[in-house]
Design an enzyme around this catalytic site. Structure first.
Site, PDB file in Angstrom:
ATOM      1  N   HIS A  32     -21.968   3.011  -5.683  1.00 13.33           N
ATOM      2  CA  HIS A  32     -22.299   1.235  -4.470  1.00 13.33           C
ATOM      3  C   HIS A  32     -20.732   0.958  -5.010  1.00 13.33           C
ATOM      4  O   HIS A  32     -20.329  -0.325  -5.480  1.00 13.33           O
ATOM      5  CB  HIS A  32     -23.287   0.334  -5.009  1.00 13.33           C
ATOM      6  CG  HIS A  32     -23.348  -0.562  -4.439  1.00 13.33           C
ATOM      7  ND1 HIS A  32     -24.457  -0.242  -3.016  1.00 13.33           N
ATOM      8  CD2 HIS A  32     -22.542  -1.163  -3.446  1.00 13.33           C
ATOM      9  CE1 HIS A  32     -24.711  -1.752  -3.139  1.00 13.33           C
ATOM     10  NE2 HIS A  32     -23.411  -2.671  -2.588  1.00 13.33           N
ATOM     11  N   GLY A 196     -23.775  -5.322   5.467  1.00 14.42           N
ATOM     12  CA  GLY A 196     -22.939  -6.060   5.871  1.00 14.42           C
ATOM     13  C   GLY A 196     -24.119  -7.106   6.347  1.00 14.42           C
ATOM     14  O   GLY A 196     -25.177  -7.340   4.921  1.00 14.42           O
ATOM     15  N   HIS A 223     -28.708  -1.369   1.579  1.00 17.44           N
ATOM     16  CA  HIS A 223     -28.558  -2.645   1.601  1.00 17.44           C
ATOM     17  C   HIS A 223     -30.145  -3.367   1.076  1.00 17.44           C
ATOM     18  O   HIS A 223     -30.127  -3.301   2.910  1.00 17.44           O
ATOM     19  CB  HIS A 223     -28.287  -4.230   2.228  1.00 17.44           C
ATOM     20  CG  HIS A 223     -26.368  -3.147   0.995  1.00 17.44           C
ATOM     21  ND1 HIS A 223     -25.349  -2.435   1.155  1.00 17.44           N
ATOM     22  CD2 HIS A 223     -25.741  -4.369   0.605  1.00 17.44           C
ATOM     23  CE1 HIS A 223     -24.477  -2.225   0.606  1.00 17.44           C
ATOM     24  NE2 HIS A 223     -24.278  -3.115   0.766  1.00 17.44           N
ATOM     25  N   GLU A 226     -31.166  -8.515   0.362  1.00 24.11           N
ATOM     26  CA  GLU A 226     -30.094  -8.451  -0.510  1.00 24.11           C
ATOM     27  C   GLU A 226     -29.731 -10.424  -0.696  1.00 24.11           C
ATOM     28  O   GLU A 226     -29.450 -11.128  -1.878  1.00 24.11           O
ATOM     29  CB  GLU A 226     -28.899  -8.546   0.042  1.00 24.11           C
ATOM     30  CG  GLU A 226     -27.540  -8.409  -1.219  1.00 24.11           C
ATOM     31  CD  GLU A 226     -26.067  -8.328  -0.478  1.00 24.11           C
ATOM     32  OE1 GLU A 226     -26.418  -7.368   0.274  1.00 24.11           O
ATOM     33  OE2 GLU A 226     -24.913  -8.318  -1.337  1.00 24.11           O
ATOM     34  N   ASP A 305     -17.639  -4.264  -5.809  1.00 22.62           N
ATOM     35  CA  ASP A 305     -16.446  -5.174  -4.493  1.00 22.62           C
ATOM     36  C   ASP A 305     -15.822  -5.201  -5.453  1.00 22.62           C
ATOM     37  O   ASP A 305     -15.627  -6.673  -6.029  1.00 22.62           O
ATOM     38  CB  ASP A 305     -16.945  -6.084  -3.617  1.00 22.62           C
ATOM     39  CG  ASP A 305     -17.188  -5.955  -1.960  1.00 22.62           C
ATOM     40  OD1 ASP A 305     -17.379  -4.792  -1.043  1.00 22.62           O
ATOM     41  OD2 ASP A 305     -18.404  -6.015  -2.078  1.00 22.62           O
TER      42      ASP A 305
HETATM   43  C1  6MZ Z   1     -23.064  -6.571   2.184  1.00 20.83           C
HETATM   44  C2  6MZ Z   1     -21.307  -5.740   1.842  1.00 20.83           C
HETATM   45  C3  6MZ Z   1     -21.509  -6.402   0.698  1.00 20.83           C
HETATM   46  O1  6MZ Z   1     -17.154  -1.026   4.178  1.00 20.83           O
HETATM   47  O2  6MZ Z   1     -15.307  -1.870   5.323  1.00 20.83           O
HETATM   48  N1  6MZ Z   1     -20.291  -5.004   1.506  1.00 20.83           N
HETATM   49  N2  6MZ Z   1     -22.879  -6.186   2.519  1.00 20.83           N
HETATM   50  N3  6MZ Z   1     -23.514  -6.940   0.610  1.00 20.83           N
HETATM   51  C4  6MZ Z   1     -22.750  -6.640  -0.109  1.00 20.83           C
HETATM   52  N4  6MZ Z   1     -22.691  -7.839  -1.380  1.00 20.83           N
HETATM   53  C5  6MZ Z   1     -21.545  -8.447  -1.305  1.00 20.83           C
HETATM   54  N5  6MZ Z   1     -20.023  -6.025  -0.260  1.00 20.83           N
HETATM   55  C6  6MZ Z   1     -19.571  -5.033   0.766  1.00 20.83           C
HETATM   56  O3  6MZ Z   1     -15.932  -2.662   3.136  1.00 20.83           O
HETATM   57  C7  6MZ Z   1     -16.521  -4.121   3.220  1.00 20.83           C
HETATM   58  C8  6MZ Z   1     -17.364  -4.188   4.168  1.00 20.83           C
HETATM   59  O4  6MZ Z   1     -18.852  -3.489   3.052  1.00 20.83           O
HETATM   60  C9  6MZ Z   1     -19.791  -4.367   3.752  1.00 20.83           C
HETATM   61  C10 6MZ Z   1     -19.398  -5.954   4.227  1.00 20.83           C
HETATM   62  O5  6MZ Z   1     -19.980  -4.844   5.706  1.00 20.83           O
HETATM   63  C11 6MZ Z   1     -17.461  -5.695   4.284  1.00 20.83           C
HETATM   64  O6  6MZ Z   1     -17.449  -5.928   5.481  1.00 20.83           O
HETATM   65  P1  6MZ Z   1     -15.718  -1.250   4.259  1.00 20.83           P
HETATM   66  O7  6MZ Z   1     -14.824  -0.719   3.840  1.00 20.83           O
END
Ligand code: 6MZ
Length: 352
Positions: A32, A196, A223, A226, A305
């Site tokens: 993840h 998202g 997800h 959350e 992230d």
């Molecule tokens: C939900 C998340 C996230 O796809 O452009 N993203 N969505 N919950 C989270 N928890 C913190 N963390 C990241 O990577 C960025 C995108 O991943 C999703 C969001 O939509 C974000 O714009 P990518 O590579």
């Protein structure tokens, strides 16, 4: 290794060197990790330096870069999503997408580029949302990401295609169709994710597309629950597709938590630092990982992230091994068992 800070860094700093060596040598699956949320700080700073001063998003980019450098402080999970427009502005060309994908893969699998430093994980399922910009189509975006992923052996790296809860029905359909077509062409797409802002989207409308992806042989992770804003209907719609794995699941009701049955035991993707820093969980003590550990339910430990949360796979595993209050205080045997569960939950089944 990228610099880490916050709860993961504190847990790692509390471990003796034998424990660190033990964690480094454990085979670990990172399942993840969002591509644009995992860009090494060095790479995003380099891209920011080349960003035109005349662009409409210059101020937003500069503000976000300042936050990333000094340490992002989030009051609530929804603040996280406001970081993304600036990151997307920096990664809107084919060249930038190639650069960041290469850097993210390297940071997880080959940190110093020469194999001298131990990789963060043994196997990586990187996820990203196909983006169309003035410079590229969604197909081009995915092709660039896959070209980089496929530079690594199949037992090390694969792609999950994310669909964003904010997407229109036709956008979701396009992303799922692209994922299926690419998989059928032999490209290394192994699954679909729904991600998202938890407040957006009607998950009822996503289910037909998600079921089509499953039917085409792709793994499914979503997800789910959350945020407190996610309703039971929202979770039920997603669960109706029987995802193979569930991301976060922080606010799944006790009733829904009992979804565990003989033939349905989705692996829970646990992102400890992410949950603490997004303030969806008050402390490690209150974290839902305890429920899943106690109930012997499959879990995988993930970074989510690493850029804003300043963590790493080693940092997240340190949170398992470190003594309370810095960590959960699991034994080495238990940590090894958790790592094995993660490997077993991979869509590509790296050891098959
Ligand atoms: C939900 C998340 C996230 O796809 O452009 N993203 N969505 N919950 C989270 N928890 C913190 N963390 C990241 O990577 C960025 C995108 O991943 C999703 C969001 O939509 C974000 O714009 P990518 O590579």
């Amino acid at each position: 290794m990228s610099e880490i800070a916050g709860p993961a860094a504190a847990a790692l700093a509390s471990l003796c060197s034998d424990d660190v060596i033990f964690l480094q040598s454990l085979p670990k699956a990172e399942l993840h990790a969002h591509l644009n949320g995992s860009i090494p700080i060095k790479t995003i700073l380099e891209l920011a330096q080349q960003y035109p001063h005349s662009s409409a998003q210059t101020t937003e980019v500069a503000d976000t870069i300042e936050k990333l450098k000094s340490g992002v402080i989030l009051n609530e999970i929804f603040d996280f999503f406001s970081l993304m427009p600036a990151i997307y502005a920096l990664t809107s060309t084919p060249e930038a997408v190639a650069i960041v994908t290469r850097a993210v893969l390297q940071s997880f699998l080959n940190p110093t580029g020469d194999g001298a430093e131990s990789p963060q994980c043994t196997y990586l399922e990187l996820r990203t949302t196909p983006r169309s910009t003035t410079h590229m189509t969604r197909e081009k975006y995915l092709t660039i990401v896959l070209d980089e992923i496929e530079m690594y052996p199949a037992d090390q790296a694969a792609l999950i295609v994310s669909v964003d809860r904010r997407m229109s029905d036709s956008d979701v359909e396009e992303c799922i169709s692209l994922a299926i077509e690419m998989k059928n062409r032999g490209r290394r797409v192994v699954g679909i994710d729904v991600c998202g802002d938890p407040r957006s989207g009607d998950m009822q409308t996503f289910t037909q597309h998600l079921s089509r992806a499953k039917g085409a042989g792709l793994g499914l992770t979503v997800h789910i629950a959350e945020s407190t804003k996610n309703t039971t209907e929202d979770s039920l719609a997603l669960l109706s597709c029987r995802p193979d794995r569930l991301g976060h699941a922080t606010f799944l009701s006790d009733e829904l938590k009992a979804f565990k049955s003989a033939d349905y035991k989705p692996c829970m993707e646990i992102c400890l630092s992410s949950n603490l820093l997004c303030k969806t969980v008050a402390s490690l003590d209150a974290h839902h990982i305890r429920y899943y550990l106690k109930n012997d339910h499959p879990i995988v430990i993930c970074t989510d992230d690493a850029l804003p949360f300043r963590t790493s796979c080693l940092g997240e595993y340190s949170l398992l091994l470190a003594q309370p209050p810095l960590g959960l205080g699991l034994s080495r045997d238990d940590v090894a068992r958790v790592a094995r569960m993660g490997m077993d939950a991979a869509f590509l089944r790296p050891r098959d």
